[in-house]
Write an enzyme that holds these catalytic residues in place. Structure first.
Site, mmCIF file in Angstrom:
data_model
loop_
_atom_site.group_PDB
_atom_site.id
_atom_site.type_symbol
_atom_site.label_atom_id
_atom_site.label_comp_id
_atom_site.label_asym_id
_atom_site.label_seq_id
_atom_site.Cartn_x
_atom_site.Cartn_y
_atom_site.Cartn_z
ATOM 1 C CG HIS A 121 -1.938 0.881 1.110
ATOM 2 N ND1 HIS A 121 -1.649 2.153 1.437
ATOM 3 C CD2 HIS A 121 -3.313 0.776 1.340
ATOM 4 C CE1 HIS A 121 -2.496 2.676 1.830
ATOM 5 N NE2 HIS A 121 -3.417 2.602 1.240
ATOM 6 C CG ASP A 198 0.557 -2.058 6.076
ATOM 7 O OD1 ASP A 198 -0.039 -2.415 6.847
ATOM 8 O OD2 ASP A 198 0.292 -1.462 4.950
ATOM 9 C CD GLN A 201 -7.007 -4.436 3.887
ATOM 10 O OE1 GLN A 201 -7.983 -5.392 4.374
ATOM 11 N NE2 GLN A 201 -6.894 -3.560 3.688
ATOM 12 C CE LYS A 224 -7.517 -0.437 6.190
ATOM 13 N NZ LYS A 224 -8.013 0.380 5.013
ATOM 14 C CB CYS A 361 -4.092 3.086 -2.042
ATOM 15 S SG CYS A 361 -4.640 4.751 -1.336
#
Length: 406
Positions: A121, A198, A201, A224, A361
């Protein structure tokens, strides 16, 4: 896992969009919020609204207890050793930028390497681009396999004795690729590099154990994972955080302020300058309670069932390209032949189906895929096989419509 009961906890799902019952397939962008989270925010603003840490009055004490209680919930959720390692941020973007500035710029120099992947991302690309420009370090990419995964052999060849930072997504927001974080952390540590994950997700969809992953930093966003927008978390290895300078300066993060110099509070507060995101943190704590009640393993199992069903259904269609590996997290990125993904999303919206369309993104990844944009259907604990059937019907209508047009 009682799917009907879970759906009843999400008021937003009980509505029609453009005359059709809502099918929400955009949870990778932001998830919906259960009643318990909405009520936690309402209770805070109605009964406890006050600043934290600074006051001795009852409202301030209640707000502080809830705020710091949420930090402990996060600690348990990711299995951090101590709450000192849990820093509240605005989200994944702020968390990664904090590491890039406070750790990266202080520890990188000319000749050093930052290793990332083309699937990242933008929030896990641009901070490292800027850190490289500021320090003279070199940015390197682990190449992707044809299915959008990375091989450990390529990772081992890319990470060298000059590598100081490895920054990688736990799960790709486009491909659904689940990266082997634990093994990549081992490769990074072999060369005395740190690994920044990261987890935007990852944390909403699977059980996270930062100690087992052996990562040095792990970043994720609340919005999220059923929590409010504007709240996120940076987990960091305690020794690294202790040696890092703060990213923001001002009230709350200080110990003593003199005319020409100041000292900082201990962890984690030295990284939480200004009035913190109090309601957001409390909402995140409520979201964690909700997810724990459902069970993260149950959520993972449910998503795998739904994405497998969706893959089977979409593959039965002609004129569709699906991007990413066979084994994936709960999302599918695709394009219909000769139909722009924005047009696909517009027709689906007319049918009450919410999907994401664009570059997500991830423009470098789009170029690797040789497309300008894609459509994405992403699933969460409240989605059903009927939602998938509605998606397929909507895509067939899209193909029919544009077939007639052209």
């Amino acid at each position: 896992m009682d799917l009907h009961a879970i759906r009843q906890e999400f008021p937003i799902l009980d509505q029609e969009v453009n005359g059709h019952p809502l099918v929400y397939l955009d949870s990778s962008a932001t998830s919906q919020k259960p009643k318990s989270v909405i009520e936690a925010l309402d209770t805070y603003y109605r009964q406890d609204n006050s600043n934290v840490h600074r006051g001795v009055h009852t409202l301030g004490t209640r707000a502080t207890d809830k705020y710091e209680g949420a930090r402990e919930k996060v600690r348990k959720f990711i299995n951090a050793e101590t709450t000192k390692q849990v820093i509240f941020t605005r989200g994944t973007t702020t968390a990664i930028n904090t590491v890039a500035y406070s750790y990266g710029r202080a520890n990188l120099s000319e000749g050093d390497e930052i290793v990332i992947t083309p699937m990242e991302h933008h929030s896990n690309i641009i901070p490292w681009q800027q850190a490289a420009k500021a320090t003279g370090a070199t940015l390197k990419y682990i190449p992707l396999q044809s299915d959008g995964t990375i091989s450990l052999e390529d990772a081992a060849n890319t990470i060298t004795a000059n590598t100081k930072i490895v920054a990688i997504s736990h799960v790709s927001n486009v491909l659904g690729t689940v990266n082997p974080i634990k093994q990549i952390a081992e490769l990074a540590h072999k060369h005395n590099a740190v690994i920044v994950v990261d987890g935007a997700q990852g944390a909403p969809h699977m059980q996270i154990d930062v100690q087992d992953l052996n990562c040095d930093f792990y970043a994720f966003s609340g919005h999220k994972m059923c929590a409010p927008t504007g709240i996120g978390v940076l987990y960091g290895r305690k020794t690294l955080l202790e040696n890092m300078e703060p990213f923001e300066f001002g009230g709350e993060m200080i110990d003593f302020v003199n005319l020409y110099d100041s000292t900082w509070k201990e962890l984690p507060w030295k990284f939480e300058g200004g009035t913190p995101i109090i309601a957001g943190a409390i909402g995140l704590g409520a979201a964690i309670d909700f997810l724990n009640e459902v069970g993260m393993d149950n959520i993972t199992e449910h998503e795998q069932k739904i994405v497998s069903y969706a893959m089977e259904k979409l593959r039965s269609m002609d004129g569709i390209t699906i991007f990413g590996p066979e084994k994936r997290a709960g999302l599918i990125t695709f394009n219909l032949d000769d139909v722009h993904p924005h047009d696909t999303a517009t027709v689906l919206d007319a049918e009450g189906i919410a999907v994401r369309a664009g570059h997500h993104c991830a423009q470098p990844l789009m170029r690797w895929l040789e497309v300008t944009a894609t459509a994405r259907a992403s699933f969460y604990l409240y989605n059903t096989e009927e939602d998938v059937d509605r998606l397929v019907d909507g895509l067939l209508k899209t193909k029919e419509y544009f077939g007639d047009v052209f």
